[in-house]
Design a protein around this motif. Structure first.
Motif, PDB file in Angstrom:
ATOM      1  N   LYS A  41      11.700  20.352  16.586  1.00 17.41           N
ATOM      2  CA  LYS A  41      12.615  19.283  16.191  1.00 17.41           C
ATOM      3  C   LYS A  41      12.091  18.585  14.940  1.00 17.41           C
ATOM      4  CE  LYS A  41      13.647  18.436  21.068  1.00 17.41           C
ATOM      5  NZ  LYS A  41      13.402  17.511  22.199  1.00 17.41           N
ATOM      6  N   HIS A  42      12.991  18.148  14.097  1.00 23.51           N
ATOM      7  CA  HIS A  42      12.595  17.389  12.905  1.00 23.51           C
ATOM      8  C   HIS A  42      12.249  15.963  13.302  1.00 23.51           C
ATOM      9  CE1 HIS A  42      12.464  15.748   8.882  1.00 23.51           C
ATOM     10  NE2 HIS A  42      13.410  14.872   9.190  1.00 23.51           N
ATOM     11  N   ASN A  43      11.110  15.484  12.850  1.00 25.87           N
ATOM     12  CA  ASN A  43      10.745  14.085  13.073  1.00 25.87           C
ATOM     13  C   ASN A  43      10.700  13.384  11.719  1.00 25.87           C
ATOM     14  OD1 ASN A  43       8.837  11.683  13.343  1.00 25.87           O
ATOM     15  ND2 ASN A  43       9.082  12.275  15.476  1.00 25.87           N
ATOM     16  N   PRO A  44      11.598  12.414  11.491  1.00 25.90           N
ATOM     17  CA  PRO A  44      11.706  11.802  10.163  1.00 25.90           C
ATOM     18  C   PRO A  44      10.536  10.911   9.780  1.00 25.90           C
ATOM     19  CG  PRO A  44      13.147  10.691  11.737  1.00 25.90           C
ATOM     20  CD  PRO A  44      12.598  11.888  12.438  1.00 25.90           C
ATOM     21  N   SER A  45       9.657  10.615  10.723  1.00 27.00           N
ATOM     22  CA  SER A  45       8.532   9.713  10.445  1.00 27.00           C
ATOM     23  C   SER A  45       7.196  10.432  10.346  1.00 27.00           C
ATOM     24  CB  SER A  45       8.445   8.643  11.542  1.00 27.00           C
ATOM     25  OG  SER A  45       9.667   7.948  11.693  1.00 27.00           O
ATOM     26  N   ALA A  46       7.188  11.731  10.595  1.00 29.37           N
ATOM     27  CA  ALA A  46       5.923  12.466  10.671  1.00 29.37           C
ATOM     28  C   ALA A  46       5.134  12.408   9.370  1.00 29.37           C
ATOM     29  CB  ALA A  46       6.184  13.912  11.069  1.00 29.37           C
ATOM     30  N   HIS A  47       5.824  12.327   8.225  1.00 27.78           N
ATOM     31  CA  HIS A  47       5.114  12.340   6.941  1.00 27.78           C
ATOM     32  C   HIS A  47       4.224  11.121   6.746  1.00 27.78           C
ATOM     33  CE1 HIS A  47       8.562   9.736   6.131  1.00 27.78           C
ATOM     34  NE2 HIS A  47       7.906   9.268   5.094  1.00 27.78           N
ATOM     35  N   GLN A  69       0.808  -1.220   0.000  1.00 28.99           N
ATOM     36  CA  GLN A  69       0.000   0.000   0.000  1.00 28.99           C
ATOM     37  C   GLN A  69       0.840   1.268   0.000  1.00 28.99           C
ATOM     38  OE1 GLN A  69      -3.719   0.258   2.481  1.00 28.99           O
ATOM     39  NE2 GLN A  69      -2.546   1.802   3.584  1.00 28.99           N
ATOM     40  N   ILE A  70       1.881   1.322   0.855  1.00 29.88           N
ATOM     41  CA  ILE A  70       2.644   2.566   1.007  1.00 29.88           C
ATOM     42  C   ILE A  70       4.137   2.397   0.755  1.00 29.88           C
ATOM     43  CG2 ILE A  70       0.957   3.511   2.619  1.00 29.88           C
ATOM     44  CD1 ILE A  70       2.924   2.962   4.899  1.00 29.88           C
ATOM     45  N   GLY A  71       4.559   1.218   0.328  1.00 30.74           N
ATOM     46  CA  GLY A  71       5.969   1.003   0.053  1.00 30.74           C
ATOM     47  C   GLY A  71       6.700   0.416   1.243  1.00 30.74           C
ATOM     48  N   GLU A  72       7.789  -0.290   0.966  1.00 33.17           N
ATOM     49  CA  GLU A  72       8.509  -1.014   2.011  1.00 33.17           C
ATOM     50  C   GLU A  72       9.102  -0.082   3.062  1.00 33.17           C
ATOM     51  OE1 GLU A  72      11.064  -4.912   1.782  1.00 33.17           O
ATOM     52  OE2 GLU A  72      12.330  -3.220   1.174  1.00 33.17           O
ATOM     53  N   LYS A  73       9.754   0.988   2.629  1.00 29.09           N
ATOM     54  CA  LYS A  73      10.425   1.877   3.580  1.00 29.09           C
ATOM     55  C   LYS A  73       9.449   2.443   4.601  1.00 29.09           C
ATOM     56  CE  LYS A  73      13.242   6.056   3.901  1.00 29.09           C
ATOM     57  NZ  LYS A  73      13.895   7.168   3.156  1.00 29.09           N
ATOM     58  N   ASN A  74       8.352   3.023   4.136  1.00 34.06           N
ATOM     59  CA  ASN A  74       7.387   3.648   5.054  1.00 34.06           C
ATOM     60  C   ASN A  74       6.646   2.613   5.890  1.00 34.06           C
ATOM     61  OD1 ASN A  74       7.991   6.274   4.311  1.00 34.06           O
ATOM     62  ND2 ASN A  74       6.378   6.389   2.763  1.00 34.06           N
ATOM     63  N   ALA A  75       6.300   1.483   5.287  1.00 29.39           N
ATOM     64  CA  ALA A  75       5.559   0.457   6.026  1.00 29.39           C
ATOM     65  C   ALA A  75       6.403  -0.120   7.157  1.00 29.39           C
ATOM     66  CB  ALA A  75       5.106  -0.643   5.072  1.00 29.39           C
ATOM     67  N   VAL A  76       7.640  -0.445   6.860  1.00 28.83           N
ATOM     68  CA  VAL A  76       8.522  -1.006   7.886  1.00 28.83           C
ATOM     69  C   VAL A  76       8.790   0.032   8.970  1.00 28.83           C
ATOM     70  CG1 VAL A  76      10.835  -1.921   8.330  1.00 28.83           C
ATOM     71  CG2 VAL A  76       9.553  -2.698   6.335  1.00 28.83           C
ATOM     72  N   GLU A  77       8.995   1.288   8.565  1.00 30.19           N
ATOM     73  CA  GLU A  77       9.218   2.342   9.544  1.00 30.19           C
ATOM     74  C   GLU A  77       7.997   2.501  10.457  1.00 30.19           C
ATOM     75  OE1 GLU A  77      10.729   5.499  11.779  1.00 30.19           O
ATOM     76  OE2 GLU A  77      11.693   3.931  10.567  1.00 30.19           O
ATOM     77  N   PHE A  78       6.795   2.414   9.890  1.00 38.24           N
ATOM     78  CA  PHE A  78       5.586   2.538  10.701  1.00 38.24           C
ATOM     79  C   PHE A  78       5.501   1.400  11.715  1.00 38.24           C
ATOM     80  CE2 PHE A  78       0.971   1.787  11.358  1.00 38.24           C
ATOM     81  CZ  PHE A  78       0.694   2.961  12.040  1.00 38.24           C
TER      82      PHE A  78
END
Length: 412
Positions: free
Chosen positions: A387-393, A88-97
């Motif tokens: 602060k920057h949060n790399p997962s917020a998107h 649904q959202i790609g490997e990088k984003n899914a695994v990070e979630f």
């Protein structure tokens, strides 16, 4: 909107601490949080530990909304399997979630250890079984995907599952690092700690409107006006005071809690149990030897008009668990219906309003609401402190929702 109906178990386990309104409402706070449930509590506690001046408003008593109906299963796995989320959202984003969810389990434990009210936080394994042979391949694929990306889990075939749990189903994934909690005690404990830090809680106070006022936000409430730099809505499944609910469905589910058993249930390590079909049956134990069983979801947000409906669905839940464990002799002590929300892409909405600065949302739609609340508290703390949060998107309100509907990809 009524978000639960019936007899609730968790409020019977704790006399909520007497909470007096702050002797003086400040004219200005750094942050105002609208909603005194799990999301509001975790966010308030995280922000006040960051040194922000925080006030929480709730139109009822805190912890008496959806928190009282929360079944308290904390899991890093989600209603959407990891391998399906990857599609649904790609490997990088899914695994990070999924990694965010796993980290949230540790963060929730960290919060629990700071409380003077025992939240009955206990680490448990979860048993996620294939409801029938059609889901056997999906369960195996999910296990391989979780294992590939380093998530703690095992795979049991039918023989192992039957031997260890008495459940006669094709197979199961066992996940580690999950936990159970008493959500009512947890939220009350968090708010007590929040007040000890100097936070303000205003119960029975409704936020009626929010307007820009120079470089601040003017917040009009049922008990007077005040200002804040930022406002966070943690209103759960309620109607939002400002804006519209996006990308979500509101449904209802049923829960029963048994009378205490003479001994703990017959399954492995008092693990939490759920299944692959949708809607799914799920269950857990409590510290006083009860079983909590939920499921039989219905695509309606309103509570049933008749209490008989709750009784009927409660008996159906009892029958479902006795199909799994025929020797189990249980009696229903509590039965209720509760509203829950599901985002269309199975991911919560967390972040700043796309068009309105300084308005933030933490809407933990899905079966993993408490875990999502912890993720949201961390992300919002970063956003509000620069602060920057790399997962917020991944969880942003303005993300594109690409969904498969009737064989076609629909973008919302």
């Amino acid at each position: 909107m009524h978000i639960h109906k019936g007899s609730l178990y968790w409020p019977s386990t704790l006399q909520a601490p007497e909470r007096l309104a702050p002797s003086e409402k400040k004219d200005t706070y750094d942050v105002v949080i609208v909603g005194g449930g799990m999301s509001g509590a975790l966010t308030a506690f995280e922000l006040i530990q960051q040194g922000l001046d925080v006030a929480v408003f709730d139109k009822r008593q805190v912890a008496t909304g959806s928190t009282s109906a929360n079944t308290g299963l904390l899991q890093y796995s989600n209603d959407i399997m990891l391998h399906e989320l990857i599609e649904q959202i790609g490997e990088k984003n899914a695994v990070e979630f999924y990694r965010l969810c796993l980290q949230a389990m540790e963060d929730l434990h960290g919060v629990a250890k700071k409380l003077t009210i025992d939240p009955e936080f206990i680490y448990r394994e979860s048993i996620y079984y294939a409801s029938d042979e059609h889901d056997e391949a999906r369960i195996l694929e999910e296990f391989k995907t979780l294992k590939k990306h380093g998530f703690p889990c095992d795979y049991w075939n039918r023989e192992m599952l039957l031997e260890k749990t008495g459940i006669d189903k094709p197979c199961a994934i066992i996940t580690y690092g999950d936990a159970e909690v008493n959500p009512y005690a947890f939220v009350n404990g968090i708010f007590k700690a929040f007040e000890d830090y100097g936070g303000h809680i205003f119960e029975y106070t409704e936020v009626q409107d929010i307007k820009e006022d120079n470089d601040m936000l003017l917040i009009k409430t049922s008990t007077g006006d005040l200002h804040a730099k930022d406002v966070i809505f943690t209103t759960g499944y309620e109607t939002l005071p400002v804006g519209e609910r996006i990308g979500a469905d509101i449904n209802r589910s049923y829960v029963i809690v048994t009378e205490p058993l003479d001994s703990m249930p017959p399954w492995y390590n008092s693990a939490m149990i759920w299944e692959s079909k949708r809607p799914y049956l799920y269950m857990r134990t409590t510290v006083d030897h009860r079983i909590v069983i939920g499921g039989l979801d219905e695509p309606e947000g309103e509570m049933p008009l008749s209490s008989e409906r709750i009784t009927e669905r409660g008996e159906e839940l009892k029958n479902e668990i006795q199909k799994l464990f025929p020797e189990l002799d249980i009696n229903i002590a509590f039965a209720y219906c509760a509203t829950f929300g599901e985002s269309l892409d199975n991911i919560p909405f967390i972040g700043e309003h796309p068009q309105k600065e300084h308005l933030y949302y933490l809407l933990g739609y899905g079966g993993n609401g408490t875990v999502y609340s912890m993720i949201g508290a961390k992300i919002l703390a970063d956003l509000l402190t620069g602060k920057h949060n790399p997962s917020a998107h991944i969880v942003a309100l303005d993300r594109t929702l690409e969904l498969e509907m009737d064989g076609k990809t629909v973008v919302q």
